[in-house]
Design an enzyme around this catalytic site. Structure first.
Site, PDB file in Angstrom:
ATOM      1  N   GLN A   1     -25.331  -2.187  20.062  1.00 26.01           N
ATOM      2  CA  GLN A   1     -26.701  -1.713  20.270  1.00 26.01           C
ATOM      3  C   GLN A   1     -27.401  -2.491  21.372  1.00 26.01           C
ATOM      4  O   GLN A   1     -28.062  -1.920  22.251  1.00 26.01           O
ATOM      5  CB  GLN A   1     -27.487  -1.833  18.959  1.00 26.01           C
ATOM      6  CG  GLN A   1     -28.944  -1.399  19.064  1.00 26.01           C
ATOM      7  CD  GLN A   1     -29.096   0.101  19.236  1.00 26.01           C
ATOM      8  OE1 GLN A   1     -28.194   0.850  18.880  1.00 26.01           O
ATOM      9  NE2 GLN A   1     -30.209   0.535  19.800  1.00 26.01           N
TER      10      GLN A   1
ATOM     11  N   GLY B   1      -7.319  -5.000   0.899  1.00 26.97           N
ATOM     12  CA  GLY B   1      -8.222  -4.634  -0.192  1.00 26.97           C
ATOM     13  C   GLY B   1      -9.577  -4.267   0.370  1.00 26.97           C
ATOM     14  O   GLY B   1     -10.221  -5.074   1.048  1.00 26.97           O
TER      15      GLY B   1
ATOM     16  N   GLU C   1      -3.956 -14.175   0.800  1.00 24.97           N
ATOM     17  CA  GLU C   1      -4.065 -13.163   1.849  1.00 24.97           C
ATOM     18  C   GLU C   1      -5.528 -12.860   2.166  1.00 24.97           C
ATOM     19  O   GLU C   1      -5.919 -12.760   3.340  1.00 24.97           O
ATOM     20  CB  GLU C   1      -3.351 -11.882   1.417  1.00 24.97           C
ATOM     21  CG  GLU C   1      -3.457 -10.756   2.441  1.00 24.97           C
ATOM     22  CD  GLU C   1      -2.714  -9.511   2.024  1.00 24.97           C
ATOM     23  OE1 GLU C   1      -2.961  -8.446   2.624  1.00 24.97           O
ATOM     24  OE2 GLU C   1      -1.871  -9.588   1.101  1.00 24.97           O
ATOM     25  N   ARG C   2      -6.344 -12.732   1.143  1.00 16.06           N
ATOM     26  CA  ARG C   2      -7.747 -12.387   1.375  1.00 16.06           C
ATOM     27  C   ARG C   2      -8.513 -13.532   2.017  1.00 16.06           C
ATOM     28  O   ARG C   2      -9.414 -13.310   2.838  1.00 16.06           O
ATOM     29  CB  ARG C   2      -8.388 -11.941   0.056  1.00 16.06           C
ATOM     30  CG  ARG C   2      -7.907 -10.547  -0.330  1.00 16.06           C
ATOM     31  CD  ARG C   2      -8.062 -10.197  -1.780  1.00 16.06           C
ATOM     32  NE  ARG C   2      -7.564  -8.836  -2.010  1.00 16.06           N
ATOM     33  CZ  ARG C   2      -7.352  -8.308  -3.197  1.00 16.06           C
ATOM     34  NH1 ARG C   2      -7.567  -9.026  -4.293  1.00 16.06           N
ATOM     35  NH2 ARG C   2      -6.900  -7.071  -3.311  1.00 16.06           N
TER      36      ARG C   2
ATOM     37  N   SER D   1      -5.745   0.597  -2.069  1.00 17.24           N
ATOM     38  CA  SER D   1      -5.818  -0.820  -2.408  1.00 17.24           C
ATOM     39  C   SER D   1      -5.528  -1.111  -3.879  1.00 17.24           C
ATOM     40  O   SER D   1      -5.521  -2.272  -4.279  1.00 17.24           O
ATOM     41  CB  SER D   1      -7.225  -1.348  -2.068  1.00 17.24           C
ATOM     42  OG  SER D   1      -7.517  -1.185  -0.702  1.00 17.24           O
TER      43      SER D   1
ATOM     44  N   THR E   1       0.814  -1.212   0.000  1.00 21.14           N
ATOM     45  CA  THR E   1       0.000   0.000   0.000  1.00 21.14           C
ATOM     46  C   THR E   1       0.851   1.268   0.000  1.00 21.14           C
ATOM     47  O   THR E   1       1.846   1.359   0.728  1.00 21.14           O
ATOM     48  CB  THR E   1      -0.926   0.013   1.232  1.00 21.14           C
ATOM     49  OG1 THR E   1      -1.735  -1.158   1.213  1.00 21.14           O
ATOM     50  CG2 THR E   1      -1.821   1.238   1.231  1.00 21.14           C
TER      51      THR E   1
END
Length: 387
Positions: A340, A370, A246-247, A133, A127
């Site tokens: 909440q 990303g 990685e993702r 990204s 980056t």
């Protein structure tokens, strides 16, 4: 929480070992790491000695020669406890595989043992300040000069950036062009700590504060050509290949964290009493949690199928993006619901139900590796292939 068929007995034995290590060595000190914005280097060595690092790297380089499911076990146990000070997967499943798959014999022998033992810390620098990204916007330059590569440019939001002993830097190959005719030719360069012209500064973050995150500047760093990782000009192809892994890793982390938050939310609602019973007795609460649980169980099935695909060597980039998109965004919805449904105590820092930290930490995960917008763009642009 969900019935799974992914793991075998040895994986569950490992899970207990990892849980014991984290509860003894990491959980008690993690709040202090968050305050100081980094984890002590010694914890990486302790993690290595305990077998938490580089499970898939062959034993000849100091790893364990295991399958990816062992990494999954470790990632999930870290995520359940919402630990970010020592994200072992950054080292084990992102940095080390680059070196194992792309490195020369010398590079593998030089760097992998240290990564496996925790004596060395690794990072990947992609980056950039103006690129976010988008890999196409990389402007960091790698210029060949005799037996050296001159590296010039900046990287930002780099995990492990301040403490890393070895940094894999993606840089645009000066004067080269990609095979497609587009100016997308990149080099992957290994930069060691102490290199002249390398400047690092830690970034102070509200989300995941215990994770060392840094800005890097390369001011004409001279790197030996022997530190080129893989073939010159092929970096963009390498990045596309490794980003799928990685993702998926980030999806695994988000999914496990989300399941832990959802379980805590149900328990919390069952314990909170009102004049008409517990918060969980209200139909509005039940409907909201039913939707979240339904989405969570469906997403668990999909993530596990992606894990199985990766173990079999057939992980699809689009599916990895889908897994990351769905897991991180669902995590955000569950974190918001917990906040909440916790009521006012969810905003109190001295409360066991303090939930604002989870909301902020979950927001980080829709950006790193990303952003959600990039995931949607990758998925959407690939849809022509289903026709």
């Amino acid at each position: 929480m969900f019935k799974r068929t992914l793991f075998e007995q040895d994986h569950e034995i490992l899970r207990h070992q990892v849980a014991d290590f984290l509860d003894a060595q990491v959980v008690p000190d993690h709040a202090g790491w968050a305050a100081s914005r980094k984890a002590p280097r010694a914890i990486w060595q302790q993690a290595g000695a305990a077998g938490l690092l580089c499970r898939t790297i062959p034993q000849e380089y100091g790893g364990h020669g295991g399958d990816f499911r062992q990494s999954v076990v470790i990632i999930e146990e870290i995520a359940k406890r919402r630990l970010c000070g020592i994200l072992t997967f950054l080292q084990s499943d992102i940095v080390a595989p680059y070196l194992h798959r792309l490195g020369s014999d010398h590079q593998r022998q030089e760097y992998l043992p240290g990564l496996c033992s925790g004596q060395r810390i690794g990072a990947v620098a992609l980056t950039e300040p103006q690129g976010g990204s988008d890999l196409h916007q990389i402007s960091c330059q790698a210029e060949s000069d005799g037996d050296e590569i001159i590296l010039t440019g900046q990287k930002t939001h780099i995990s492990n950036g301040s403490e890393a002993d070895i940094i894999i830097v993606a840089a645009r190959s000066a004067g080269a062009r990609g095979t497609s005719g587009q100016a997308e030719s990149f080099d992957m360069v290994l930069v060691e700590a102490g290199t002249e012209g390398l400047f690092r500064s830690r970034i102070d973050k509200t989300g995941m504060p215990a994770l060392d995150t840094s800005h890097l500047r390369f001011d004409g760093c001279r790197i030996p050509k022997g530190n080129l990782l893989g073939a010159s000009g092929m970096g963009f192809f390498y990045l596309v290949s490794f980003l799928s892994i990685e993702r998926l890793v980030l999806a695994i982390y988000a999914q496990a964290m989300m399941e832990a938050l959802l379980k805590e939310t149900v328990k919390l609602c069952n314990m909170r009493k009102s004049a008409h019973g517990s918060t969980l007795d209200y139909q509005a609460t039940q409907f909201r949690l039913a939707d979240l649980y339904s989405d969570a169980i469906a997403n668990r099935s999909f993530v596990d199928s992606c894990i199985a695909d990766h173990v079999a060597g057939r992980l699809d980039n689009r599916n990895a993006c889908i897994a990351k998109l769905r897991s991180t965004e669902l995590l955000g919805r569950v974190a918001a619901a917990k906040l909440q449904l916790s009521g006012a105590r969810g905003f109190c820092a001295d409360s066991a139900e303090e939930a604002t930290r989870d909301v902020v930490d979950s927001a980080v995960q829709t950006v790193w590796g990303g952003s959600s917008e990039v995931m949607r763009n990758v998925i959407g642009s690939s849809l022509v292939n289903i026709l």
